[in-house]
Motif scaffolding. Sequence first.
Motif, short mmCIF file in Angstrom:
data_model
loop_
_atom_site.label_atom_id
_atom_site.label_comp_id
_atom_site.label_asym_id
_atom_site.label_seq_id
_atom_site.Cartn_x
_atom_site.Cartn_y
_atom_site.Cartn_z
N ALA A 160 12.51 3.38 3.90
CA ALA A 160 13.37 4.17 2.92
C ALA A 160 13.90 3.30 1.57
O ALA A 160 14.20 3.98 0.65
N ALA A 161 13.59 1.98 1.82
CA ALA A 161 13.95 1.22 0.41
C ALA A 161 12.84 1.81 -0.60
O ALA A 161 13.10 1.55 -1.87
N ILE A 162 11.53 1.63 -0.18
CA ILE A 162 10.39 2.06 -1.18
C ILE A 162 10.69 3.48 -1.72
O ILE A 162 10.53 3.73 -2.79
N GLU A 163 11.13 4.28 -1.02
CA GLU A 163 11.21 5.76 -1.36
C GLU A 163 12.36 5.80 -2.22
O GLU A 163 12.38 6.44 -3.30
N ARG A 164 13.49 5.35 -1.96
CA ARG A 164 14.77 5.06 -2.72
C ARG A 164 14.44 4.53 -4.19
O ARG A 164 15.12 4.95 -5.04
N ALA B 204 11.58 4.39 -5.74
CA ALA B 204 10.99 5.45 -6.71
C ALA B 204 11.93 6.46 -7.19
O ALA B 204 11.55 6.58 -8.41
N ARG B 205 12.56 7.05 -6.31
CA ARG B 205 13.60 8.14 -6.58
C ARG B 205 14.42 7.53 -8.00
O ARG B 205 14.55 8.22 -8.77
N ALA B 206 15.11 6.35 -7.77
CA ALA B 206 15.79 5.85 -8.87
C ALA B 206 14.83 5.69 -10.09
O ALA B 206 15.19 5.84 -11.17
N ARG B 207 13.66 5.16 -9.95
CA ARG B 207 12.81 4.78 -11.33
C ARG B 207 12.36 6.23 -11.89
O ARG B 207 11.99 6.25 -13.16
N TYR B 208 12.11 7.26 -11.05
CA TYR B 208 11.43 8.60 -11.58
C TYR B 208 12.62 9.72 -11.85
O TYR B 208 12.06 10.61 -12.16
N ARG B 209 13.91 9.27 -11.68
CA ARG B 209 14.81 10.42 -11.91
C ARG B 209 15.01 10.82 -13.51
O ARG B 209 14.79 10.06 -14.06
N THR B 210 15.09 12.19 -13.47
CA THR B 210 15.32 12.84 -14.93
C THR B 210 16.69 13.65 -14.91
O THR B 210 17.10 14.00 -13.59
N LEU B 211 17.19 13.85 -16.06
CA LEU B 211 18.28 14.55 -16.08
C LEU B 211 17.90 16.04 -16.26
O LEU B 211 17.10 16.34 -16.84
N ALA C 88 0.94 -1.04 0.01
CA ALA C 88 -0.04 -0.04 0.18
C ALA C 88 0.89 1.49 -0.02
O ALA C 88 0.63 2.09 -0.66
N TYR C 89 2.00 1.31 0.96
CA TYR C 89 2.91 2.34 0.95
C TYR C 89 3.46 2.60 -0.58
O TYR C 89 3.58 3.78 -0.93
N ALA C 90 4.09 1.49 -1.04
CA ALA C 90 4.57 1.58 -2.39
C ALA C 90 3.87 2.20 -3.37
O ALA C 90 4.27 3.03 -4.25
#
Length: 137
Positions: A124-128, A130-137, A87-89
């Motif tokens: 922290a793992a879930i949020e990290r 998501a940051r990796a998947r949605y990172r843009t240049l 649910a959190y993810a």
Amino acid sequence: MTAKISHHEALIYVMVTMSAADRTMTDSELMKIGDIVRSLPAFSDFNEEKLVQVAEDCGELLQDEDGLDVIIDKIRESLPSQFYDTAYALAVEVAAADLEVHQEELRYLQFLRDTLDLDKLTVAAIERGARARYRTL
């Protein structure tokens, strides 16, 4: 008390309340909810045609003065504890969908992780991720 909902509905309620947290449900967020329901194994036995009705039911509850409390009670009552991290993810995925996370969304995520009593490493793992998947240049 309120009527129990299915675990599918509980997960959808999490995503809809996440999308509505900043009072703006963007097209990106709504598309992400649809993509999640269509693609994740947790929804493999869910009738996709019910998605709009479930989302509308959640939206109606949110209009009530104590709507968020009612929704959270329904989620906790209906969702098996092994799905709390799921649910959190899903909430994090919806928050990240438009590549902008507003303060209200961060507050809702804090509320959700506290309510579901998620440990800091899981969060922290879930949020990290998501940051990796949605990172843009």
